[in-house]
Design a protein around this motif. Sequence first.
Motif, PDB file in Angstrom:
ATOM      1  N   ASP A  29       3.152  -9.678   3.294  1.00  0.00           N
ATOM      2  CA  ASP A  29       1.973  -9.598   2.426  1.00  0.00           C
ATOM      3  C   ASP A  29       2.080  -8.449   1.423  1.00  0.00           C
ATOM      4  O   ASP A  29       2.917  -7.555   1.556  1.00  0.00           O
ATOM      5  N   ASP A  30       1.205  -8.511   0.424  1.00  0.00           N
ATOM      6  CA  ASP A  30       1.256  -7.549  -0.678  1.00  0.00           C
ATOM      7  C   ASP A  30       1.016  -6.118  -0.205  1.00  0.00           C
ATOM      8  O   ASP A  30       1.592  -5.171  -0.750  1.00  0.00           O
ATOM      9  N   ASP A  31       0.150  -5.958   0.796  1.00  0.00           N
ATOM     10  CA  ASP A  31      -0.137  -4.606   1.296  1.00  0.00           C
ATOM     11  C   ASP A  31       1.125  -3.959   1.852  1.00  0.00           C
ATOM     12  O   ASP A  31       1.379  -2.766   1.630  1.00  0.00           O
ATOM     13  N   ALA A  32       1.922  -4.744   2.587  1.00  0.00           N
ATOM     14  CA  ALA A  32       3.158  -4.209   3.164  1.00  0.00           C
ATOM     15  C   ALA A  32       4.156  -3.854   2.069  1.00  0.00           C
ATOM     16  O   ALA A  32       4.831  -2.823   2.133  1.00  0.00           O
ATOM     17  N   VAL A  33       4.256  -4.715   1.051  1.00  0.00           N
ATOM     18  CA  VAL A  33       5.176  -4.445  -0.059  1.00  0.00           C
ATOM     19  C   VAL A  33       4.741  -3.199  -0.817  1.00  0.00           C
ATOM     20  O   VAL A  33       5.572  -2.355  -1.181  1.00  0.00           O
ATOM     21  N   ASN A  34       3.443  -3.072  -1.060  1.00  0.00           N
ATOM     22  CA  ASN A  34       2.936  -1.880  -1.751  1.00  0.00           C
ATOM     23  C   ASN A  34       3.183  -0.622  -0.927  1.00  0.00           C
ATOM     24  O   ASN A  34       3.524   0.435  -1.467  1.00  0.00           O
ATOM     25  N   ASP A  35       2.989  -0.747   0.376  1.00  0.00           N
ATOM     26  CA  ASP A  35       3.259   0.372   1.279  1.00  0.00           C
ATOM     27  C   ASP A  35       4.731   0.771   1.192  1.00  0.00           C
ATOM     28  O   ASP A  35       5.074   1.946   1.112  1.00  0.00           O
ATOM     29  N   GLY A  36       5.619  -0.247   1.196  1.00  0.00           N
ATOM     30  CA  GLY A  36       7.052   0.022   1.068  1.00  0.00           C
ATOM     31  C   GLY A  36       7.392   0.716  -0.225  1.00  0.00           C
ATOM     32  O   GLY A  36       8.224   1.632  -0.263  1.00  0.00           O
TER      33      GLY A  36
END
Length: 211
Positions: free
Chosen positions: A83-90
């Motif tokens: 999900d986008d939240d995980a990608v943004n976190d990365g």
Amino acid sequence: MAGILDLLNSDLGKTIISGVAGSTGQDQNKTGALLSMALPVLMQGMKRNASTPQGAEGLMGALNKHDGSILDNLDGFFGGGVDDDAVNDGGKILGHVLGNKQQGVEKILSQKSGIDMASVGNILKVAAPILMGVLGKQTKQQQVQSPSGIENVLGGLLGGNSAKEEQSFLEKILDADGDGSVIDDVAGMVLGGASKKSGLGGLLGGLFGGK
């Protein structure tokens, strides 16, 4: 403590590589080769950051969120796409670890892996939270309570007795400024390490063209 490259060669590591490749639409073998090169670089970057009290405290704070639980539910993490939240976190993790060296690092990794630079960035964004989970789990297992203990955990994951040549290789990549001038030097280090039968230098030499 098993090193990060040992982890990638384990069943868990194969699940991680397969999941990252599937999430980013990349070839699994190329993704595995890239991660074998990139994750030690990111860990060395964390180790450098943790060498200052402020950096170590910041890393400890981040590990309160990344406690290793992600490794217990990789099917959920990868299921249906990351999900986008995980990608943004990365992306935030990469920015913190690599700072203004991020573009240069990704450029060199692209050159050596044969994966385009944009896809390298996407792979690292997906892998970064997992890497933090690995660090968080080790920190928890070793009951690290103070920032001073983080460096020891990172050193263990990198291979505490790594050869100077291998550490120099990691530092060289992290000092990349994005102008491409370091690529030939790094390529020489990788290919020069191919004569070694063990350790990061030998592995990278085998993965990226050394015989």
